[in-house]
Design an enzyme around this catalytic site. Structure first.
Site, PDB file in Angstrom:
ATOM      1  N   GLY A   1      -8.129  27.034 -23.594  1.00  0.00           N
ATOM      2  CA  GLY A   1      -7.528  26.060 -22.693  1.00  0.00           C
ATOM      3  C   GLY A   1      -8.365  25.834 -21.446  1.00  0.00           C
ATOM      4  O   GLY A   1      -8.515  24.708 -20.971  1.00  0.00           O
TER       5      GLY A   1
ATOM      6  N   SER B   1      -2.145  36.102 -24.917  1.00  0.00           N
ATOM      7  CA  SER B   1      -2.926  35.308 -25.876  1.00  0.00           C
ATOM      8  C   SER B   1      -4.252  34.908 -25.235  1.00  0.00           C
ATOM      9  O   SER B   1      -4.481  33.746 -24.867  1.00  0.00           O
ATOM     10  CB  SER B   1      -2.133  34.071 -26.315  1.00  0.00           C
ATOM     11  OG  SER B   1      -0.975  34.446 -27.019  1.00  0.00           O
TER      12      SER B   1
ATOM     13  N   GLY C   1      -7.408  34.543 -26.286  1.00  0.00           N
ATOM     14  CA  GLY C   1      -8.244  33.521 -26.901  1.00  0.00           C
ATOM     15  C   GLY C   1      -7.728  32.119 -26.666  1.00  0.00           C
ATOM     16  O   GLY C   1      -8.507  31.183 -26.437  1.00  0.00           O
ATOM     17  N   ASP C   2      -6.402  31.954 -26.701  1.00  0.00           N
ATOM     18  CA  ASP C   2      -5.813  30.639 -26.414  1.00  0.00           C
ATOM     19  C   ASP C   2      -6.082  30.226 -24.975  1.00  0.00           C
ATOM     20  O   ASP C   2      -6.421  29.072 -24.690  1.00  0.00           O
ATOM     21  CB  ASP C   2      -4.307  30.675 -26.662  1.00  0.00           C
ATOM     22  CG  ASP C   2      -3.960  30.651 -28.131  1.00  0.00           C
ATOM     23  OD1 ASP C   2      -4.486  29.796 -28.855  1.00  0.00           O
ATOM     24  OD2 ASP C   2      -3.148  31.489 -28.565  1.00  0.00           O
ATOM     25  N   SER C   3      -5.898  31.167 -24.050  1.00  0.00           N
ATOM     26  CA  SER C   3      -6.089  30.846 -22.640  1.00  0.00           C
ATOM     27  C   SER C   3      -7.538  30.493 -22.348  1.00  0.00           C
ATOM     28  O   SER C   3      -7.825  29.550 -21.596  1.00  0.00           O
ATOM     29  CB  SER C   3      -5.648  32.025 -21.767  1.00  0.00           C
ATOM     30  OG  SER C   3      -4.279  32.303 -21.966  1.00  0.00           O
TER      31      SER C   3
END
Length: 418
Positions: free
Chosen positions: A192, A185, A187-189
């Site tokens: 974050g 993932s 984009g999530d990382s």
């Protein structure tokens, strides 16, 4: 309830949390939300020593507890890493009593991280204005698909959509084919990581001024931030960059090359000095002064030709030989690892980048990624894996932060508040 809320001292006399060490020891973070960007940001802060208190709704735990590619003894293993070093409590933020409890916790904290859809905290009457009244120095980090404002702010946001709409996905793969995604993932990382960067900057500002603020992080914008020269090239040249397969157009030689024993190896010698060294190793020193290849611009114009020459040379040697001779000559080189090779690499092992986590769900240690970056004086650490059950730390956190008693906790549990 008998507990009282301590005044906002922003950590001057606050305990750092159980077993805490690291550069953020003494910083308290309340993590709201669930998969994936918010918990990843919380994990990074916890790795650096922050006391991260993760809030889950009773009966509706973070889906990360059950996410992952494969199961081991009935459990998925994503939770093992992303919940590490956190204390987990339960709190139903849809109830007024829970909202009051959260605001009392905010009064003891430095940071709140959340990744609900924009407007959720306001709907629950616990948005930034109320948090700020409880604690003027609080830093609220809000992570969402498209940001807290703008015409798309109300939309649900996923990493795959963010990667696509930011332009990042269009650069991946081969011309004429569907742009593939990374097997993580991404984009999530990225969101974050930008969230942690924003939190640290906001804490520095607060230490200088005493003022908290909102840090607004969008998945789409976190992906867009990686586009390097793609946007100015379009703006000034009208160029729409297309995917280049395994190479970057105009950067040569810098590509994957297959060795004699069938291993893909990255050889990156696009800088003039490195290219000269590569030519010497290949036994072709004349290439370094050949008008077709003697500088960066010339090699870009003749990329297929020069990479063909490198490919022919690599195909005559085993991967180990390629790595040894190029590394010894100062040329950037490395094989394409799969995970079994990553976990046995001596460089990663020497730097503690492969770290055991004791997973209480399994009763055994599970290997996971180490803490990045490394610090010379205040190193981060993996102190425990994610706790097995939601609310595992209710009996520790609520008495410690709010002075609640066992009777208070029993009453709150009976009401479904925790």
């Amino acid at each position: 309830m008998t507990g009282t809320v301590p005044p906002d001292d922003r950590g001057e006399d606050r305990p750092a949390g159980p077993g805490t060490s690291g550069p953020l020891a003494g910083v308290r973070v309340i993590e709201l939300g669930s998969v994936v960007a918010g918990p990843f940001a919380g994990r990074l802060l916890a790795d650096l020593g922050a006391d991260v208190i993760k809030v889950e709704a009773p009966g509706r735990p973070d889906p990360l507890r059950h996410w992952g590619q494969e199961s081991y003894r009935g459990h998925k293993l994503w939770w093992t890493v992303h919940a590490r070093n956190k204390r987990c409590v339960t709190l139903d933020l849809r109830t007024e009593r829970a909202q009051r409890l959260l605001l009392a916790m905010v009064a003891t904290a430095d940071v709140v991280v959340e990744n609900f859809r924009p407007g959720t905290l306001e709907r629950w009457n616990i948005g930034y204005p109320r948090m700020r009244r409880a604690n003027p120095g609080i830093v609220l980090c809000q992570i969402s698909g498209f940001g807290q404002t703008g015409p798309y702010s109300h939309r649900a946001g996923y990493a795959s959509v963010a990667e696509a709409m930011s332009g990042l996905r269009a650069l991946n793969g081969y011309p004429g084919q569907a742009p593939p995604r990374m097997g993580i993932s991404l984009g999530d990382s990225l969101a974050g990581m930008f969230a942690v960067q924003g939190v640290l900057a906001a804490l520095l500002h607060r230490d200088r001024t005493g003022e908290g603020q909102v840090v607004d992080v969008a998945l789409t914008e976190s992906c867009l931030a990686l586009l390097e020269s793609v946007i100015p090239e379009f703006d000034r040249l009208g160029r729409i960059r297309e995917p280049g397969g395994t190479r970057l157009e105009g950067i040569a030689p810098s590509n994957l090359f297959r060795s004699k024993d069938g291993i893909w190896v990255v050889i990156a010698a696009n800088q003039d000095t490195l290219f000269k060294r590569l030519c010497e190793v290949m036994g072709r020193p004349e290439l370094a002064t050949d008008p077709r290849y003697r500088d960066h611009e010339a090699r870009a114009a003749n990329q297929d030709a020069i990479e063909g020459i490198v490919a022919e040379w690599a195909g005559r040697h085993d991967a180990r030989h390629i790595q040894e001779v190029l590394a010894d000559s100062g040329v950037a080189v490395g094989p394409v690892y799969k995970v079994d090779q990553v976990v046995s690499d001596p460089q990663f092992l020497a730097r503690g980048m492969l770290t055991p986590h004791f997973d209480e769900r399994l009763g055994e240690e599970v290997l996971g990624p180490g803490v990045v970056p490394r610090f010379s004086a205040t190193p981060g650490s993996v102190r425990w894996a994610g706790p097995a059950v939601p609310g595992a730390h209710n009996a520790d956190v609520y008495p410690e932060l709010l002075g609640l008693t066992a009777n208070d906790l029993e009453e709150l549990a009976d009401e479904g508040v925790i």
